[in-house]
Structures are given as C-alpha cells and as structure tokens.
Scaffold this active site. Structure first.
Site, PDB file in Angstrom:
ATOM      1  N   ASP A  12     -16.664  16.049   3.663  1.00 23.09           N
ATOM      2  CA  ASP A  12     -15.550  15.360   4.314  1.00 23.09           C
ATOM      3  C   ASP A  12     -14.454  16.353   4.675  1.00 23.09           C
ATOM      4  O   ASP A  12     -13.944  17.077   3.816  1.00 23.09           O
ATOM      5  CB  ASP A  12     -14.984  14.281   3.387  1.00 23.09           C
ATOM      6  CG  ASP A  12     -16.010  13.207   3.054  1.00 23.09           C
ATOM      7  OD1 ASP A  12     -16.371  12.445   3.964  1.00 23.09           O
ATOM      8  OD2 ASP A  12     -16.453  13.141   1.895  1.00 23.09           O
ATOM      9  N   ASP A  65     -18.361  21.924   1.464  1.00 24.39           N
ATOM     10  CA  ASP A  65     -17.816  20.589   1.277  1.00 24.39           C
ATOM     11  C   ASP A  65     -18.207  19.783   2.512  1.00 24.39           C
ATOM     12  O   ASP A  65     -18.594  20.351   3.540  1.00 24.39           O
ATOM     13  CB  ASP A  65     -16.298  20.675   1.120  1.00 24.39           C
ATOM     14  CG  ASP A  65     -15.654  19.312   0.981  1.00 24.39           C
ATOM     15  OD1 ASP A  65     -16.184  18.479   0.222  1.00 24.39           O
ATOM     16  OD2 ASP A  65     -14.630  19.067   1.646  1.00 24.39           O
TER      17      ASP A  65
END
Length: 321
Positions: A36, A34
């Site tokens: 953010d 991922d």
C-alpha cells in the site's frame, strides 16, 4: 524539496538516479516491497510500478512483499498482485512471495501457543486473519459484527465469553466496537492470555490523498483499556523480517527494503541491516526525512533512508539501460 535539501551530512537520503540505481542493483539479490502506497493506492497500481517489477524479475532479482495489512490472506494478496500486473506466482506457489501480518501472526501464535489446551484466539480482525490462524491450528472466535448486549455496563460485563481463549489478536477490523473492546479486556484479565497486534500503522493510504484509520488505532485502544502492551508482528518489528529470512535465506547486505513509511518500512530496513529506498507515493515525505535528520532524538535519526525516489517507476531507466 530539492535533492540538495534531502541528503544529510552522512550522505543518506539521496535521490536514486539511474546511475546510482544501476550500481545499487548490481550489489542486490533481493528486494522487499511494501504494498500500500508503494505498488498501489487502494485498487489502483502506481503508474509504472508493474513494469518496474517485471523488469526486476527479468534481471533475476528475488522479490518479496511485506505488508502490515492483515485484511487479506497470502493467496488473496497474490491474486491482487496478478490482477494489477505485478506477476505473482499462481497455483500451488500462490502467495509464497507474500509476507503479510495475517500470515506472520499465525506463525507467531503457532510458536507461542504450545501445549494444552488447544490454541484459541479472540480475533478483532478480518475473515482473512482468522483463516491464516486456523490454517496453523488456532481456532478463532469474535470475527464480524458484535453489537452491545444489554442496556448498561453490568449487562456488557455479563455477556458470555468463550472458554480457553489463550490470545487476543488485534488486526484491521471495520467492525471494531465497544462490545469487542470490553470482551478483549475481559479475556486479557487472564495473565497467560497473549495480546498480539498485527501492526501499529496509524493510517492506511487510499487514492487521491485520502486515508482511513489504521490498525494501530485499534491496538492502542485495547492496550490502554487492558493496561497491557501488545506483541507487535508487523513492521518495524524484526519478527516479520525473520519470517521472510527463514523462508528466503536472505543476506541482509544484499537486500533492499522499499517502502513509503519512515516509521515502519525504513526503520525495519535500518534495524535489520538492509539498504533502504523511500518512495514518495505514500505516507512519508522528504520534509519528514529532513525533520528526522535534524532531530536530536536518536530514534528519529534512524528513520532516514539511504535513497529516495518519487516512485518506484524511477528505477525503470536503470533496468532498461
């Protein structure tokens, strides 16, 4: 929360120290990250994260970046990765490691909107989302500000609609408005019009512990008003993993999902048979893990990672040893 408090009786969610990390990485070919809250917060890289990815690349590991954020194209995400020191490919290969919900939504609509008329979508989202859709032949309307027209509900309902709209796509849209919501509902009164949400994240983490409302808040508003359930593209939906798997030829048993959210990243990994690592630089905490472990709800019990780290920089000692 101490390490002893984090692990459950099933041995899941243990701290990934250097020894465990070396053993894990020996059995892994591909790492899915991922972005953010894992690699960066806002426009600032997590300390040590660029060096960690550089070391993983040097070890011959394949990296892919799976983000629910629909506000950038694949190429724009690749540029951000390069600017923050993560070493993404440039040139014709720019973006090939990135699987964002804008790109994967485009792949989904290309599959679903076959036959006449030509595919067209009403987009509550960014210019980047529209660009990814248009790249696969889906024309887009609705991007940008859309103020209320007229002085009451009757006038709002009389606002002209585009013909032949076959999908309403809801992504991150800072221009979300009552007028857009009203138009979306009107398009969705056609039973063959698809409702597609890029993701259901309720908030987006920024620097210094701040956050903003996420796309899931907008998707829910459209779902409630239209009395329809959206097809969700992003994590934890398996569709976004299938997009990666088809392009990468992934073997799940030799793949790790690294994320900061239990309800998206970790749940995706568990659902798809991947090893999972929770990093504590983003949304979810060890307190959240413990709550899930102790829950009587089987759905929550699934949202428990195999390992956790304070930051992905914790992998560096294993890579430098």
């Amino acid at each position: 929360m101490a390490e002893a408090e984090a692990g459950g009786d099933d041995g899941r969610c243990v701290r990934l120290n250097a020894e465990r990390a070396q053993a894990l990485l020996a059995d892994v070919d591909t790492l899915l990250f991922d972005c953010d809250g894992v690699l960066w917060r806002g426009e600032t890289a997590v300390p040590g994260a660029p060096e960690t990815l550089t070391a993983l690349r040097a070890r011959g590991k394949r990296l892919a970046f799976i983000t629910n954020n629909s506000s950038k194209t694949r190429e724009a995400y690749a540029e951000k990765l390069r600017c923050l020191g993560f070493g993404a490919p440039a040139g014709p290969d720019a973006g090939r490691e990135v699987f964002g919900t804008a790109y994967c939504t485009a792949l989904y609509l290309r599959q679903r909107l076959t036959g006449p008329p030509a595919p067209k979508a009403y987009v509550l989202g960014s210019v980047a989302l529209a660009a990814e859709l248009e790249a696969v032949g889906v024309s887009c309307v609705g991007v940008g500000p859309e103020p209320l027209l007229g002085d009451g509900p009757g006038a709002w309902l009389d606002a002209p609609l585009e013909p032949d709209v076959r999908a309403v796509v809801v992504g991150f849209d800072p221009h979300f408005s009552y007028m857009k919501l009203t138009k979306a509902v009107r398009y969705l009164q056609q039973p063959d019009c698809l409702l597609v949400g890029t993701n259901m994240d309720n908030r987006l983490p920024l620097e210094n512990g701040r956050f903003i409302a996420g796309t899931g808040c907008l998707v829910r508003a459209v779902e409630m008003a239209a009395q329809r359930q959206a097809d969700i593209i992003g994590k934890p939906s398996r569709f976004i993993f299938d997009c990666v798997s088809q392009e990468y030829g992934i073997h799940p048993e030799r793949t790790v999902m690294v994320g900061d959210r239990l309800d998206t990243d970790i749940l995706l990994g568990v659902t798809c048979g991947l090893k999972t690592i929770l990093t504590l630089t983003g949304v979810s905490s060890l307190r959240d893990v413990k709550s899930n472990q102790e829950s009587d709800c089987m759905a929550k019990k699934k949202m428990v990672p195999d390992f956790y780290v304070d930051s992905i920089a914790d992998l560096l000692p294993a890579l430098q040893g």
